[in-house]
Design an enzyme around this catalytic site. Structure first.
Site, mmCIF file in Angstrom:
data_model
loop_
_atom_site.group_PDB
_atom_site.id
_atom_site.type_symbol
_atom_site.label_atom_id
_atom_site.label_comp_id
_atom_site.label_asym_id
_atom_site.label_seq_id
_atom_site.Cartn_x
_atom_site.Cartn_y
_atom_site.Cartn_z
ATOM 1 N N ASP A 150 69.604 15.094 69.938
ATOM 2 C CA ASP A 150 69.343 16.381 69.288
ATOM 3 C C ASP A 150 70.314 16.656 68.142
ATOM 4 O O ASP A 150 70.776 17.771 67.958
ATOM 5 C CB ASP A 150 69.415 17.503 70.340
ATOM 6 C CG ASP A 150 68.987 18.855 69.770
ATOM 7 O OD1 ASP A 150 68.242 18.873 68.776
ATOM 8 O OD2 ASP A 150 69.427 19.887 70.305
ATOM 9 N N TYR A 151 70.650 15.623 67.378
ATOM 10 C CA TYR A 151 71.422 15.867 66.150
ATOM 11 C C TYR A 151 70.558 16.640 65.168
ATOM 12 O O TYR A 151 69.379 16.328 64.986
ATOM 13 C CB TYR A 151 71.871 14.553 65.528
ATOM 14 C CG TYR A 151 73.064 13.928 66.201
ATOM 15 C CD1 TYR A 151 74.350 14.404 65.974
ATOM 16 C CD2 TYR A 151 72.903 12.849 67.067
ATOM 17 C CE1 TYR A 151 75.450 13.825 66.600
ATOM 18 C CE2 TYR A 151 73.992 12.258 67.697
ATOM 19 C CZ TYR A 151 75.261 12.763 67.451
ATOM 20 O OH TYR A 151 76.341 12.178 68.065
ATOM 21 N N GLU A 152 71.157 17.639 64.506
ATOM 22 C CA GLU A 152 70.403 18.488 63.593
ATOM 23 C C GLU A 152 71.012 18.546 62.191
ATOM 24 O O GLU A 152 70.400 19.087 61.273
ATOM 25 C CB GLU A 152 70.289 19.895 64.187
ATOM 26 C CG GLU A 152 69.632 19.881 65.566
ATOM 27 C CD GLU A 152 69.402 21.263 66.160
ATOM 28 O OE1 GLU A 152 69.673 22.261 65.464
ATOM 29 O OE2 GLU A 152 68.946 21.335 67.319
ATOM 30 N N HIS A 153 72.220 17.971 62.032
ATOM 31 C CA HIS A 153 72.903 17.944 60.736
ATOM 32 C C HIS A 153 73.468 16.541 60.538
ATOM 33 O O HIS A 153 73.934 15.914 61.494
ATOM 34 C CB HIS A 153 74.022 18.989 60.690
ATOM 35 C CG HIS A 153 73.578 20.351 61.132
ATOM 36 N ND1 HIS A 153 72.830 21.188 60.335
ATOM 37 C CD2 HIS A 153 73.751 20.999 62.318
ATOM 38 C CE1 HIS A 153 72.575 22.305 60.997
ATOM 39 N NE2 HIS A 153 73.109 22.211 62.197
#
Length: 303
Positions: A150-153
């Protein structure tokens, strides 16, 4: 005699053709829920678990940042979920008491401390090596079954992300450390570029797509939701795309109060609903998990 042999051969060919055809209906019994990120004291035992579903708790989050959240660590992961209420002993207890429960951890998330979490490897080789070592330790300590990404950046390009995560997943699976993996993208250009690069190269090693449909606008209608679901199904072809909603006060998307379950019933009738996931148990605690019960009843039903 010749005609009999020909008939048998034709039957064998037909059986092989049938076996290679994808099923027209997806299994619809997977329920997943993120837990532990907001330190609200929620326990596994607080959450209702329907025996008719496959239930995944997803511990949130393991992050490759220093324990104080001040800087990234190039794949050396630390635990950032509520370790007091969601300890290794409590993982063991819920899995022992509920045979349909499995537990995973999620990597990354949106933020840590007062800053954002960035995917920031120094190199593919170093990040994968550190990640395999540190995550294996955590997974074995907690007796976990899988990982979610769930990396978002991102401070790395899509190809680097794809190689790092793809090699991590395949290594952990080949070593028998995990039995399943999922990704958690949402409809943002940069996010999608990274996850689609991963999917295009390593999609066969990813079991579930926890698409964050609650990142869409809060005015989303049932018909719009169904359109979004169809679009993301085409973006992640062959993937088990899960429907989702959030029980926090800041997310958008199609809420349970505005037709989410109606949309899910439509998808289920069409054989397009592998399951549902929720963000998050921490926020649902205040409402006694009423939407979780409805979700699982829907998934467990034969209709």
């Amino acid at each position: 005699m010749a005609s009999t042999k020909m008939l048998i051969t034709l039957l064998q060919i037909l059986i092989l053709i049938c076996l290679k055809q994808p099923s027209s209906a997806a299994s619809s019994d997977l329920f997943r829920e993120y837990i532990g990120a907001e330190f609200k004291g929620v326990k596994f035992s607080d959450v209702p678990i329907n025996p008719g579903v496959e239930f995944h708790f997803i511990l949130s989050f393991a992050i490759d940042y220093t324990a104080d959240g001040s800087s990234s660590t190039d794949g050396n992961f630390n635990v950032f979920w509520d370790m007091y209420n969601l300890s290794p002993a409590q993982v063991a207890a819920i899995k022992q008491s509920k045979s349909n429960v499995r537990v995973a951890l999620s990597l990354g998330g949106d933020s840590v401390g007062n800053g954002l979490v960035y995917f920031n490897p120094s190199s593919v080789k170093s990040w994968v090596s550190n990640a395999v070592t540190s995550l294996t330790r955590i997974i074995k300590e907690y007796n976990l079954d899988g990982i979610d990404v769930d990396y978002e950046h991102f401070s790395a390009d899509p190809d680097t992300f794809a190689e790092c995560i793809g090699r991590l997943v395949t290594t952990l699976k080949s070593q028998g450390v995990i039995s399943f993996a999922s990704i958690a993208p949402f409809d943002d250009d940069q996010v999608q570029k990274h996850y689609l690069a991963l999917w295009n190269k390593y999609g066969s090693s990813i079991d579930y797509v926890n698409f964050q449909f609650y990142a869409y606008d809060s005015s989303t209608t049932v018909s719009q939701f169904l359109g979004y679901f169809e679009k993301q199904s085409s973006n992640y072809p062959g993937g088990k795309l899960l429907a989702s909603f959030s029980t926090d006060s800041s997310s958008g998307g199609l809420s349970p109060a505005k037709g989410f379950f109606s949309a899910c019933r439509t998808l289920k009738k069409q054989g397009k609903l592998p399951g549902i996931f929720v963000w998050s148990a921490d926020d649902s605690l205040k409402n006694s998990f009423s939407y979780e019960r409805t979700s699982q009843n829907l998934l467990a039903s034969s209709g």
